[in-house]
Design a protein around this motif. Sequence first.
Motif, PDB file in Angstrom:
ATOM      1  N   LEU A 158       0.841  -1.205   0.000  1.00 48.19           N
ATOM      2  CA  LEU A 158       0.000   0.000   0.000  1.00 48.19           C
ATOM      3  C   LEU A 158       0.878   1.258   0.000  1.00 48.19           C
ATOM      4  O   LEU A 158       0.582   2.242  -0.676  1.00 48.19           O
ATOM      5  N   MET A 159       1.953   1.178   0.740  1.00 46.56           N
ATOM      6  CA  MET A 159       2.911   2.286   0.831  1.00 46.56           C
ATOM      7  C   MET A 159       3.504   2.602  -0.545  1.00 46.56           C
ATOM      8  O   MET A 159       3.599   3.763  -0.959  1.00 46.56           O
ATOM      9  N   LEU A 160       3.884   1.552  -1.280  1.00 46.76           N
ATOM     10  CA  LEU A 160       4.465   1.734  -2.613  1.00 46.76           C
ATOM     11  C   LEU A 160       3.434   2.302  -3.588  1.00 46.76           C
ATOM     12  O   LEU A 160       3.745   3.175  -4.394  1.00 46.76           O
ATOM     13  N   LYS A 161       2.190   1.796  -3.489  1.00 44.33           N
ATOM     14  CA  LYS A 161       1.134   2.258  -4.397  1.00 44.33           C
ATOM     15  C   LYS A 161       0.759   3.713  -4.140  1.00 44.33           C
ATOM     16  O   LYS A 161       0.253   4.392  -5.030  1.00 44.33           O
ATOM     17  N   SER A 162       0.985   4.177  -2.909  1.00 46.76           N
ATOM     18  CA  SER A 162       0.666   5.579  -2.587  1.00 46.76           C
ATOM     19  C   SER A 162       1.860   6.501  -2.863  1.00 46.76           C
ATOM     20  O   SER A 162       1.865   7.657  -2.432  1.00 46.76           O
ATOM     21  N   SER A 163       2.870   5.945  -3.563  1.00 40.63           N
ATOM     22  CA  SER A 163       4.075   6.716  -3.954  1.00 40.63           C
ATOM     23  C   SER A 163       4.840   7.260  -2.758  1.00 40.63           C
ATOM     24  O   SER A 163       5.463   8.320  -2.826  1.00 40.63           O
ATOM     25  N   CYS A 164       4.793   6.509  -1.640  1.00 37.14           N
ATOM     26  CA  CYS A 164       5.565   6.884  -0.442  1.00 37.14           C
ATOM     27  C   CYS A 164       6.845   6.056  -0.446  1.00 37.14           C
ATOM     28  O   CYS A 164       6.797   4.825  -0.497  1.00 37.14           O
ATOM     29  N   CYS A 165       7.987   6.718  -0.408  1.00 38.65           N
ATOM     30  CA  CYS A 165       9.277   6.021  -0.526  1.00 38.65           C
ATOM     31  C   CYS A 165       9.671   5.347   0.783  1.00 38.65           C
ATOM     32  O   CYS A 165       9.722   6.000   1.827  1.00 38.65           O
ATOM     33  N   PRO A 166       9.973   4.042   0.733  1.00 42.19           N
ATOM     34  CA  PRO A 166      10.442   3.343   1.938  1.00 42.19           C
ATOM     35  C   PRO A 166      11.805   3.868   2.370  1.00 42.19           C
ATOM     36  O   PRO A 166      12.593   4.344   1.547  1.00 42.19           O
ATOM     37  N   THR A 167      12.084   3.772   3.643  1.00 39.27           N
ATOM     38  CA  THR A 167      13.377   4.199   4.198  1.00 39.27           C
ATOM     39  C   THR A 167      14.196   2.969   4.594  1.00 39.27           C
ATOM     40  O   THR A 167      13.722   1.833   4.490  1.00 39.27           O
ATOM     41  N   GLU A 168      15.399   3.218   5.068  1.00 39.96           N
ATOM     42  CA  GLU A 168      16.225   2.107   5.567  1.00 39.96           C
ATOM     43  C   GLU A 168      15.513   1.384   6.706  1.00 39.96           C
ATOM     44  O   GLU A 168      15.554   0.154   6.806  1.00 39.96           O
ATOM     45  N   CYS A 472      -6.816  -3.920   2.610  1.00 42.25           N
ATOM     46  CA  CYS A 472      -6.018  -2.715   2.886  1.00 42.25           C
ATOM     47  C   CYS A 472      -6.203  -1.662   1.794  1.00 42.25           C
ATOM     48  O   CYS A 472      -6.339  -0.469   2.080  1.00 42.25           O
ATOM     49  N   GLU A 473      -6.212  -2.116   0.532  1.00 41.16           N
ATOM     50  CA  GLU A 473      -6.393  -1.192  -0.587  1.00 41.16           C
ATOM     51  C   GLU A 473      -7.769  -0.530  -0.549  1.00 41.16           C
ATOM     52  O   GLU A 473      -7.951   0.589  -1.025  1.00 41.16           O
ATOM     53  N   ALA A 474      -8.755  -1.252   0.029  1.00 42.39           N
ATOM     54  CA  ALA A 474     -10.111  -0.705   0.148  1.00 42.39           C
ATOM     55  C   ALA A 474     -10.257   0.175   1.385  1.00 42.39           C
ATOM     56  O   ALA A 474     -11.363   0.597   1.725  1.00 42.39           O
ATOM     57  N   GLY A 475      -9.143   0.433   2.066  1.00 39.88           N
ATOM     58  CA  GLY A 475      -9.167   1.276   3.262  1.00 39.88           C
ATOM     59  C   GLY A 475      -9.655   0.546   4.502  1.00 39.88           C
ATOM     60  O   GLY A 475      -9.987   1.172   5.515  1.00 39.88           O
ATOM     61  N   GLN A 476      -9.699  -0.786   4.440  1.00 38.20           N
ATOM     62  CA  GLN A 476     -10.208  -1.586   5.570  1.00 38.20           C
ATOM     63  C   GLN A 476      -9.046  -2.189   6.369  1.00 38.20           C
ATOM     64  O   GLN A 476      -9.011  -3.391   6.639  1.00 38.20           O
ATOM     65  N   ILE A 477      -8.076  -1.373   6.727  1.00 43.65           N
ATOM     66  CA  ILE A 477      -6.893  -1.871   7.439  1.00 43.65           C
ATOM     67  C   ILE A 477      -7.273  -2.429   8.801  1.00 43.65           C
ATOM     68  O   ILE A 477      -6.778  -3.474   9.224  1.00 43.65           O
ATOM     69  N   LEU A 478      -8.183  -1.745   9.498  1.00 46.55           N
ATOM     70  CA  LEU A 478      -8.626  -2.228  10.812  1.00 46.55           C
ATOM     71  C   LEU A 478      -9.329  -3.572  10.681  1.00 46.55           C
ATOM     72  O   LEU A 478      -9.093  -4.479  11.487  1.00 46.55           O
ATOM     73  N   ASP A 479     -10.174  -3.722   9.645  1.00 46.83           N
ATOM     74  CA  ASP A 479     -10.870  -5.003   9.426  1.00 46.83           C
ATOM     75  C   ASP A 479      -9.867  -6.113   9.121  1.00 46.83           C
ATOM     76  O   ASP A 479     -10.028  -7.251   9.569  1.00 46.83           O
ATOM     77  N   ALA A 480      -8.831  -5.779   8.344  1.00 44.35           N
ATOM     78  CA  ALA A 480      -7.787  -6.765   8.020  1.00 44.35           C
ATOM     79  C   ALA A 480      -7.070  -7.209   9.284  1.00 44.35           C
ATOM     80  O   ALA A 480      -6.798  -8.404   9.484  1.00 44.35           O
ATOM     81  N   TYR A 481      -6.763  -6.231  10.149  1.00 48.99           N
ATOM     82  CA  TYR A 481      -6.088  -6.537  11.422  1.00 48.99           C
ATOM     83  C   TYR A 481      -6.959  -7.461  12.288  1.00 48.99           C
ATOM     84  O   TYR A 481      -6.491  -8.476  12.797  1.00 48.99           O
ATOM     85  N   LYS A 482      -8.254  -7.109  12.427  1.00 47.18           N
ATOM     86  CA  LYS A 482      -9.165  -7.915  13.254  1.00 47.18           C
ATOM     87  C   LYS A 482      -9.310  -9.334  12.689  1.00 47.18           C
ATOM     88  O   LYS A 482      -9.353 -10.309  13.430  1.00 47.18           O
TER      89      LYS A 482
END
Length: 768
Positions: A158-168, A472-482
Amino acid sequence: MLAFSKFRKAAEISCAFRRNPKPPTHLRRFSVPSEERVSPTPQLPLRFCIWVALKFETFSAHDDYCNLVSQVLCSNNWFSLYWEGLELLKKSGVLITSDSVRALIGAYWQVGLAEKAIESFGRMSEMGCKPDSHAYDTILDIALKKELFVLALAVYNLMLKSSCCPTEITYNMLIDGFCRSDNVKGALEMLDEMSQRDIVPSAITFTAIFSGLCHGKRVDEAHRLFNVMKERGCQPDLMSYDVLINGYCKLGRLEEAISFLRLLERDGLALGLKGYSSLIAGFFRARRYNEAHAWYGRTFKEGIVPDVVLYTIMIRGLSSEGRVGEAVKMLGEMTQRGLVPDAVCYNEVIKGLCDVGLLDRARSLQLEISEHEWFHNACTHTILICDLCKKGMVGKAQEIFNQMEKLGCLPSVVTFNALMDGLCKAGQLEEAHLLLYKMEVGRSPSLFFRLSQGSDQVLDSVSLQKKVEQMCEAGQILDAYKFLIQLADSGVMPDIVTYNVLINGFCKASKINGALKLFKDMQNKGLAPNSVTYGTLIDGLFRVGGEEDAFKIHEHMLKHGCEPSFEVYRALMTWLCRKRKVSQAFSLYLEYLKNLRRREDDSINALEEYFLKGEVEQAFRCLLELDFRFRDFDLAPYTILLIGFCQAEKVDEALIIFSVLDKFSININPTSCVHLIKGLCAKGRLDDAVDIFLYTLDKGFELKSRVCELLLKCLILSQDKKEYAIDLVHRMKSTGYHLNNLVVAERIVYRAGQAIQIDSHERLNNTD
């Protein structure tokens, strides 16, 4: 309210700032445009929370500030208040920064509210706030610490798809997660991805991969990567050395571990507590007890104070020596040093008591510590279940298993595997199979059936990963966690050992169709068979006469990339030898050697040529030299081939293997000697048979009465070897042979003695 006092003065300044109709220009975009829009008379804590959130743009690069805010929110229980402040700022048109929400996520995580932390991350979009790499890293850290690697990987994608660059930091966490999930390949791919993004890996990055490789018994690869790390100018730290030393020790390669220790000293580092612990544990595992105790003594000389882990190693080591009394005393020594023995320490003592046959004392200690809530440990019960199953007391083991849930102690996969193994060995295959079903269904049958039926079924790790990523892509991160937490809590996932235990049970009972069905089921559920699975099935198929199918299973193993172990080849070689196909068994062993790393094909091909030409002695001599050169000698293949030659009635070749091994000062085991004696007696080569029997006496072996009786009878029935029988019985007496064997032997020899006397009288009469 001490934590709040740190910000009291700053908050007062903020209140003054709000009364100023013209705030400073650089703060104007963070001020609330109209006090009426927030609240006519906001309470000080709420105003403080608003001020804190506003200041995040100024301190966006400072993790210390974010951590301090998290601590204040935790100390004052201002979680809802802070969120209210963020909502007010959002309504006022103020930009909400990622760090301002990250502080709340961190606060929830600090007090153990992981679900609330995940929920806060999921609601960032409500605030019009886009998570930055720090926010993603915080959620990744939570997911990995909760051992939800599937969720961590979904968040990363999800981080990569949102164009957020990973760090070390992102990569270090994921690499560690891959390694702890036994997916070193994934970790190495992440290392390559770091290079592609021009992120330089640190010692922490490399050490995580070393750990994964060593855990998979790939210490040589870890050492090569260690050299690559140094070549790249990345200096290893003490932890890097500790991991590799531990890797060598766990494989029993102690000399190499000590050699590696010299590299550590050359780099100006001193061996620490973890390094000493690894070496001491390694020496105990190798049964080199004196050296283990010597290294333990060195820790005190170096001023290193033992911790609970080192004491646990010493307790385990003393127990393995049979010195359980001293192991118990270690518990007292720990207490005197201010250390509190944990469940693992007590489990080692309980196991030690079981190993020396003191099951009642072990059970008594278990009941004593179970009075304390924190000692309701699944491992403790598993140790007792294992010991009871070994003694054939499966009913008692089941009783302990059934008591576990009543105590609030949930069985682990190891507990299930131990009881299944006991049930299989007791011939209770149906009970064992039912236990597998109970294991899978667990405490939430509705969840099990929901996931195993219909179009949305989750049967393996791939479909599970896909489902979580979609959520997660559908914005259901909490549901995925549960969902993942419910899945983890619902039951125990069967592992490869579970299926291997059941497949072995079915094979031993000659129910090969049941074993093959389990083999298919485990693959459908995403579990890849290992060399033990293949070896067990091959042995089972040979037992029911399925030689062709056994070789098909061998081909399946090679085709699916399973690295063949000697266990697989042992099964194939043993059955080929029983069918008198010794040459084929030898060729198969050479094929196994070619698959090993560092072995030269030319040397192995030369061995095969010697063997095909009939130069058996030269072939086995070269084979031994090759084994010694690579320090991985194993007697098993030599034993299988020696016995195979005996079964094929080729005792000359069997004697050659015996002779070569003896010249290299390698002890030949009693089983090989029995087959040789039988084979030589069948060929009438009694002198050689007597030599082999005398070898067993010299080595202190005591053979079964049947083979002793066979040899003595053959000697008596021969024309000129009857005196040998009498001499052998005298030697058996002098070496302390078991009474039952001697009674049989003496009866045979007594008859032989009478026969010798009668024969002597007849000769004298004939002379007269």
